[in-house]
Write a protein that holds these residues in place. Structure first.
Motif, PDB file in Angstrom:
ATOM      1  N   PHE A 159      -3.657  51.383 -11.832  1.00  0.00           N
ATOM      2  CA  PHE A 159      -4.754  52.314 -11.818  1.00  0.00           C
ATOM      3  C   PHE A 159      -3.909  53.786 -11.354  1.00  0.00           C
ATOM      4  CE2 PHE A 159      -7.800  49.127 -10.991  1.00  0.00           C
ATOM      5  CZ  PHE A 159      -8.950  49.411 -11.714  1.00  0.00           C
ATOM      6  N   PRO A 160      -4.144  54.684 -11.897  1.00  0.00           N
ATOM      7  CA  PRO A 160      -3.482  56.047 -11.625  1.00  0.00           C
ATOM      8  C   PRO A 160      -4.309  56.397 -10.159  1.00  0.00           C
ATOM      9  CG  PRO A 160      -4.452  56.195 -13.617  1.00  0.00           C
ATOM     10  CD  PRO A 160      -4.871  54.870 -13.221  1.00  0.00           C
TER      11      PRO A 160
ATOM     12  N   MET B 193      -4.758  59.125  -8.171  1.00  0.00           N
ATOM     13  CA  MET B 193      -5.664  60.272  -7.916  1.00  0.00           C
ATOM     14  C   MET B 193      -7.076  59.816  -8.715  1.00  0.00           C
ATOM     15  SD  MET B 193      -5.595  63.216  -6.700  1.00  0.00           S
ATOM     16  CE  MET B 193      -6.593  64.631  -6.506  1.00  0.00           C
ATOM     17  N   VAL B 194      -6.820  59.004  -9.919  1.00  0.00           N
ATOM     18  CA  VAL B 194      -8.256  58.768 -10.592  1.00  0.00           C
ATOM     19  C   VAL B 194      -8.807  57.524  -9.650  1.00  0.00           C
ATOM     20  CG1 VAL B 194      -9.053  57.264 -12.670  1.00  0.00           C
ATOM     21  CG2 VAL B 194      -7.478  59.141 -12.826  1.00  0.00           C
TER      22      VAL B 194
ATOM     23  N   ILE C  70     -10.443  59.086  -6.561  1.00  0.00           N
ATOM     24  CA  ILE C  70     -11.560  60.017  -7.195  1.00  0.00           C
ATOM     25  C   ILE C  70     -12.891  58.862  -7.394  1.00  0.00           C
ATOM     26  CG2 ILE C  70     -12.369  61.722  -8.813  1.00  0.00           C
ATOM     27  CD1 ILE C  70     -10.045  63.257  -8.463  1.00  0.00           C
ATOM     28  N   ALA C  71     -12.394  57.969  -8.135  1.00  0.00           N
ATOM     29  CA  ALA C  71     -13.650  57.031  -8.465  1.00  0.00           C
ATOM     30  C   ALA C  71     -14.141  56.337  -7.389  1.00  0.00           C
ATOM     31  CB  ALA C  71     -12.799  55.879  -9.352  1.00  0.00           C
TER      32      ALA C  71
ATOM     33  N   ALA D  63     -16.306  58.780  -5.715  1.00  0.00           N
ATOM     34  CA  ALA D  63     -17.589  58.744  -6.303  1.00  0.00           C
ATOM     35  C   ALA D  63     -18.387  57.530  -6.135  1.00  0.00           C
ATOM     36  CB  ALA D  63     -16.934  58.885  -7.851  1.00  0.00           C
ATOM     37  N   ILE D  64     -17.718  56.544  -5.991  1.00  0.00           N
ATOM     38  CA  ILE D  64     -18.810  55.177  -5.704  1.00  0.00           C
ATOM     39  C   ILE D  64     -19.347  55.325  -4.353  1.00  0.00           C
ATOM     40  CG2 ILE D  64     -18.650  52.869  -5.227  1.00  0.00           C
ATOM     41  CD1 ILE D  64     -16.471  52.690  -7.546  1.00  0.00           C
TER      42      ILE D  64
ATOM     43  N   ALA E  87      -6.666  67.280   1.489  1.00  0.00           N
ATOM     44  CA  ALA E  87      -7.045  68.896   1.264  1.00  0.00           C
ATOM     45  C   ALA E  87      -7.151  68.935  -0.282  1.00  0.00           C
ATOM     46  CB  ALA E  87      -5.980  69.663   1.387  1.00  0.00           C
ATOM     47  N   SER E  88      -6.667  68.209  -1.049  1.00  0.00           N
ATOM     48  CA  SER E  88      -6.796  68.313  -2.689  1.00  0.00           C
ATOM     49  C   SER E  88      -8.144  67.880  -2.941  1.00  0.00           C
ATOM     50  CB  SER E  88      -5.905  67.728  -3.369  1.00  0.00           C
ATOM     51  OG  SER E  88      -4.710  68.003  -3.470  1.00  0.00           O
TER      52      SER E  88
ATOM     53  N   PHE F  61     -10.551  70.227  -1.891  1.00  0.00           N
ATOM     54  CA  PHE F  61     -10.622  71.529  -2.584  1.00  0.00           C
ATOM     55  C   PHE F  61     -11.474  71.204  -4.047  1.00  0.00           C
ATOM     56  CE2 PHE F  61      -8.757  73.618  -6.425  1.00  0.00           C
ATOM     57  CZ  PHE F  61      -8.655  74.856  -5.830  1.00  0.00           C
ATOM     58  N   LEU F  62     -11.597  69.820  -4.380  1.00  0.00           N
ATOM     59  CA  LEU F  62     -12.340  69.573  -5.479  1.00  0.00           C
ATOM     60  C   LEU F  62     -13.722  69.454  -5.194  1.00  0.00           C
ATOM     61  CD1 LEU F  62      -9.912  67.073  -7.406  1.00  0.00           C
ATOM     62  CD2 LEU F  62     -10.143  69.396  -8.034  1.00  0.00           C
TER      63      LEU F  62
ATOM     64  N   LEU G 184     -14.944  66.954  -3.298  1.00  0.00           N
ATOM     65  CA  LEU G 184     -15.095  65.578  -2.998  1.00  0.00           C
ATOM     66  C   LEU G 184     -14.815  64.956  -1.704  1.00  0.00           C
ATOM     67  CD1 LEU G 184     -13.665  64.301  -6.506  1.00  0.00           C
ATOM     68  CD2 LEU G 184     -16.028  64.520  -6.016  1.00  0.00           C
TER      69      LEU G 184
END
Lengths: 313, 272
Positions: free
Chosen positions: B118-119, B121-122, B125-126, B129-130, B209-210, B213-214, B216
């Motif tokens: 799994f990358p 960052m993905v 973020i996933a 999101a969950i 921080a990133s 920034f997004l 999330l």
């Protein structure tokens, strides 16, 4: 022949890993609170409309049937229609992939152009002022987040000097390449900083080796020593690092794409997560995982091609 | 410990002093500013840096200096605690895999494969999101993926250490596996994990921080550097100070952590 058996074996090993990944993706997505059908038609829709939408999306099937359908999609690479964007997911992915892949390739080219000469110089002159200057520069770019670097670059080159567009994607090839330069440069600085440090360390190590001293005393030209002896040895770990960064960039493009408003895969993924578009998120994470696994394999193969001491097994 | 600090260059000490200052901000923000970081003041919107507002104010009239000072707490906490849990867990996993080898190692390595596929960052973020955005979920997301590096790092070191004579000596003496693992092998393999952990604090801080920034990570109006920069993004040309000061703090903190990490790692490698 031996190599071929190894590659086949590695690809076969990917199958169980991918199977578990599909499982995690599918059920992970179902844990996200919120009904995608409801999000799609809105809260005020009648029960019939909601039920019809659920049926259209296949959400009324038992979970296990839905999972089997997803597995079938994974095998055929046909992920059906996006729930929100009303277009085939595979087609959407291909469209957006053009942007993200071009961005990644341009980033890698920039990163190589920056890091190879600087890394080599920092290694050869590691006890001089130039060496320590390059060193502190690279330390800075390793320690600052990409989105911040991106904003500063955007502020200088797009907002103040107006040499480049602030963001977005153009219509013609020229416009598009132009739009990619700043985001690619942003990504390249962080990657170049990492690669540079690696090259520097390797060059210092190789310069210490007896065979380099021997090559000098044999009277080989400095150019030949640099390319044949030093560069070749440095290349091995650099290629691995670049490959790792490339997978990181393909997936980590979310941040840079968001700063420069590039409609690539990262942006699509982010929007899909927020809109609970299962079909896009599932497909994207799955395709990314395949890319990562294949890149790992390619790296190992490249490793053995570059370094005869490494055997594939 | 004293060896580590001996003969460090001035820049190392500058970084240490800066980090102590940030730490002080995180622990006692009230000492640095009397402004409330989330109080809006409609009479002083988008003001330039001045003696009243050192770093200016944002579009809601909030004092940027206060927001930056209070933000230090969250950014440092994210960096430190997001590193700590996976560092300990990953080290134990790596130690176990490397020490026992065979089927235990094989199983752990396959699990690692899955997580590596799994990358990062993905995946983060996933997970966010969950679970929904927010600080707690940001931690969970980084914890779930952060242990990979430690496990790999420690395992490979254990494989080397395992064949040393002092380990066979300990075995001959009949020490228990746990005792050999934690008392004999761990002290010899922990250096590389420790060095990585320092830069990992920085990486986790930047990741937090990133994500903010997004949009999330930390929810508004909580002061966090990435979130403040994100708020200032639309005012880059007109009110540069909103994004510039938290940006500068984030950059300087990241660089300082790297400098301290580099200084310590050079010393540890020389000794080892």
């Amino acid at each position: 022949m031996e190599e071929l058996t190894y590659i086949v074996k590695r690809i076969l090993q990917m199958i169980p890993v991918l199977l578990i990944i599909t499982f995690i993706i599918f059920f992970g997505m179902r844990l996200i609170p919120g009904d995608p059908a409801l999000l799609l038609v809105g809260n005020r829709a009648s029960d019939e409309v909601i039920a019809a939408t659920r049926a259209r999306l296949g959400l009324d099937e038992p979970l296990f049937t839905q999972y089997l359908l997803f597995l079938k999609q994974c095998l055929t690479f046909d992920f059906g229609e996006s729930m929100t964007l009303r277009a085939p997911v595979t087609e959407l992915f291909a469209q957006k992939a053009v942007i993200t892949v071009s961005l990644t390739l341009m980033t890698i080219v920039f990163a190589i152009l920056i890091s190879f000469p600087l890394g080599y110089a920092a290694g050869v002159k590691h006890d001089s002022k130039i060496g320590s200057f390059i060193d502190s520069l690279s330390l800075t770019f390793v320690s600052v987040p990409e989105f911040l670097v991106g904003l500063v670059i955007m502020l200088i080159f797009a907002l103040r000097l107006k040499w480049f567009p602030v963001g977005g994607w153009g219509d013609t090839l020229g416009e598009r390449l132009h739009a990619l330069i700043l985001p690619a440069f942003t990504g390249a600085l962080g990657t170049a900083a990492l690669v540079l440090r690696n090259i520097r360390g390797n060059v210092i190590q190789v310069l210490d080796k007896d065979y380099v001293d021997f090559a000098y005393s044999k009277g080989l030209s400095p150019w030949k020593i640099r390319t044949r002896y030093i560069f070749k040895n440095v290349l091995i770990s650099t290629v691995t690092l670049l490959a790792m960064r490339m997978t990181y960039m393909l997936a980590g493009s979310i941040v840079i794409e968001s700063v420069f408003a590039l409609p690539g895969i990262g942006q699509m993924m982010l929007n899909a997560i927020l809109a609970r578009d299962y079909s896009i998120v599932q497909a994207t994470v799955y395709l990314f995982s395949i890319i990562v696994l294949l890149m790992n394999l390619l790296t190992d193969i490249a490793y053995s091609l570059l370094d005869p001491r490494v055997k594939l097994n | 410990m004293r060896d580590i600090l001996k003969k460090q260059p001035p820049i190392f000490w500058a970084a240490v002093i800066f980090l102590l200052l940030v730490l002080a901000m995180a622990l006692a923000p009230g000492l640095f500013t009397s402004y409330d970081p989330i109080a809006q003041d409609m009479k002083s919107l988008l003001q330039k840096p001045s003696s009243a507002h050192w770093f200016g104010t944002d579009n809601l009239g909030r004092d940027i200096f206060a927001r930056v000072v209070y933000g230090a707490r969250l950014d440092l906490a994210i960096g430190f605690f997001a590193m700590l849990v996976p560092a300990v867990f990953g080290t134990v996993v790596g130690l176990t895999a490397g020490y026992y080898g065979k089927s235990i190692d094989a199983v752990i390595m396959r699990i690692l494969d899955i997580f590596t596929a799994f990358p990062l960052m993905v995946l983060v973020i996933a997970i966010v999101a969950i679970l929904g955005s927010g600080i707690r979920n940001l931690f969970i997301a980084i914890w779930l993926v952060g242990w990979r590096e430690y496990a790999k790092l420690v395992r490979s070191e254990v494989l080397v250490a395992k064949s040393s004579e002092y380990i066979s000596a300990a075995r001959t003496l009949g020490y228990s596996n746990a005792r050999i693992m934690f008392r004999h092998i761990l002290p010899n393999v922990v250096n590389s994990a420790f060095i990585y952990a320092i830069s990992d604090i920085m990486l986790c801080m930047l990741m937090g921080a990133s994500l903010s920034f997004l949009g999330l990570g930390v929810p508004t109006p909580t002061p966090e550097w990435g979130a403040i920069i994100s708020e200032g993004k639309s005012f880059l040309t007109t009110s540069w100070w909103i994004a510039a000061f938290p940006g500068l703090m984030l950059a300087l903190t990241g660089i300082s952590i790297s400098l301290v990490g580099e200084g310590i790692s050079k010393r540890l490698q020389k000794n080892g």
